[in-house]
Motif scaffolding. Structure first.
Motif, short mmCIF file in Angstrom:
data_model
loop_
_atom_site.label_atom_id
_atom_site.label_comp_id
_atom_site.label_asym_id
_atom_site.label_seq_id
_atom_site.Cartn_x
_atom_site.Cartn_y
_atom_site.Cartn_z
N PRO A 7 33.65 39.16 36.80
CA PRO A 7 33.84 40.04 37.96
C PRO A 7 34.82 39.39 38.94
N ILE A 8 35.45 40.21 39.75
CA ILE A 8 36.38 39.69 40.74
C ILE A 8 35.62 38.86 41.77
N ASP A 9 36.04 37.60 41.95
CA ASP A 9 35.38 36.71 42.90
C ASP A 9 36.36 36.29 43.99
N ALA A 10 35.90 35.38 44.87
CA ALA A 10 36.72 34.95 46.01
C ALA A 10 38.00 34.27 45.55
N ALA A 11 37.92 33.47 44.49
CA ALA A 11 39.10 32.79 43.99
C ALA A 11 40.14 33.79 43.49
N ALA A 12 39.68 34.80 42.75
CA ALA A 12 40.59 35.83 42.27
C ALA A 12 41.25 36.59 43.42
N LEU A 13 40.47 36.87 44.45
CA LEU A 13 41.01 37.57 45.62
C LEU A 13 42.13 36.76 46.27
N ALA A 14 41.90 35.47 46.45
CA ALA A 14 42.89 34.61 47.10
C ALA A 14 44.16 34.50 46.25
N ILE A 15 43.99 34.32 44.94
CA ILE A 15 45.14 34.18 44.05
C ILE A 15 45.95 35.46 44.02
N MET A 16 45.28 36.61 43.91
CA MET A 16 46.00 37.88 43.85
C MET A 16 46.73 38.17 45.16
N PHE A 17 46.16 37.77 46.29
CA PHE A 17 46.83 37.97 47.57
C PHE A 17 48.14 37.18 47.59
N GLY A 18 48.09 35.94 47.09
CA GLY A 18 49.29 35.11 47.05
C GLY A 18 50.33 35.67 46.09
N LEU A 19 49.88 36.13 44.92
CA LEU A 19 50.80 36.70 43.95
C LEU A 19 51.48 37.95 44.49
N CYS A 20 50.70 38.79 45.15
CA CYS A 20 51.27 40.03 45.69
C CYS A 20 52.30 39.74 46.78
N THR A 21 52.09 38.68 47.52
CA THR A 21 53.07 38.29 48.53
C THR A 21 54.38 37.89 47.87
#
Length: 296
Positions: A7-21
């Motif tokens: 499931p999507i966790d806090a680490a995935a959220l942080a990584i995806m935010f950086g990638l999207c930037t």
């Protein structure tokens, strides 16, 4: 083949935010260099440089570049789709703005969700999650609805190519998740796509005679380094690693953040303008992502 994902966790959220930037700045970077380096050649050089970096990374980690694991057919197919995606992006940016390209390109999660819904049982989405995809996509439309239609006659070829790029991106993700590549190393999955696209795009540039490079400026150099090292090497390596561990459809939903960053960078760097609807679009996009990522 493994079909279960975390499931999507806090680490995935942080990584995806950086990638999207990082991805949000990609169209701006291409636009800055396209007047000096022809679009097809620029796309090919980007893939060529990044493939060398990924190959070096694999050798440093003592990973085999060629193995008999049965991933070659899927890898070549993913590479062809990857090539078509960036061919559409780079040529499209000669006809439309970076912000508009970002909006149409990131229709990809919709195509990803549709494809995975029918090919990977564990990736099937519920009605509420489909609603989230619709809400998020509406947010993207709203983000660029203020005045963009006035230039439609000039930008429609680039806009259409942006949508086609989104289709090819979605198809690439489906191939990765629904084939043996789902269990392959992220670096190998990426190398397939970069190597195939480097060969195809550089060959196309030579055949069409689009190989003349103008006077290189510091901005052009920064753009090429950003595209090849930051985007095509580092961010994609992380992205394909994420695809082997988390739900691809739900990860793809975060891509809706990228056009928002893209529009922002377009305003700050290229002087493109947006209206008050942008704030409303942020709310819609984040709401859509929240719905898509609701736990079952």
């Amino acid at each position: 083949m493994k079909t279960t994902t975390r499931p999507i966790d806090a680490a995935a959220l942080a990584i995806m935010f950086g990638l999207c930037t990082i991805w949000g700045g990609q169209q701006v970077a291409v636009k800055l260099a396209v007047t000096v380096v022809p679009p097809v050649l620029q796309a090919g050089l980007r893939s060529l440089i990044a493939s060398v970096l990924v190959g070096g990374w694999m050798l440093w980690r003592r990973q085999k570049l060629v193995t008999g694991d049965g991933t070659l057919p899927a890898g070549i197919l993913a590479g062809v789709l990857f090539s078509l995606e960036f061919l559409c992006i780079f040529i499209g940016l000669t006809h439309t703005t970076a912000s508009r390209m970002a909006v149409f390109l990131y229709s990809a999660p919709c195509f990803t969700a549709i494809g995975l819904h029918w090919t990977v049982p564990s990736e099937r989405l519920r009605p509420m999650q489909w609603l989230g995809m619709v809400v998020a996509f509406c947010g993207i439309v709203v983000a660029f609805s203020d005045g963009s239609s006035s230039n439609l006659a000039k930008t429609w070829p680039g806009d259409l190519l942006g949508i086609l790029a989104g289709v090819f991106w979605g198809m690439t993700t489906v191939v990765v998740r629904a084939s043996r590549l789902a269990n392959a190393a992220a670096s190998k999955t990426l190398l397939y796509q970069l190597a195939v696209s480097a060969v195809l795009l550089c060959t196309l540039a030579v055949v069409t005679g689009n190989v003349h490079i103008g006077a290189m400026t510091p901005t052009t150099w920064v753009s090429l380094v950003y595209q090849s090292v930051g985007v095509a090497f580092a961010s994609y390596l992380i992205w394909f690693w994420m695809l082997t561990r988390y739900s691809a459809a739900r990860l793809a939903s975060f891509s809706f953040l990228s056009p928002l960053f893209g529009v922002t960078f377009g305003v700050l760097i290229l002087g493109e303008s947006v209206g008050w609807r942008f704030a409303a679009a942020v709310v819609l996009v984040l709401s859509g992502i929240s719905l898509v990522n609701r736990r079952r």
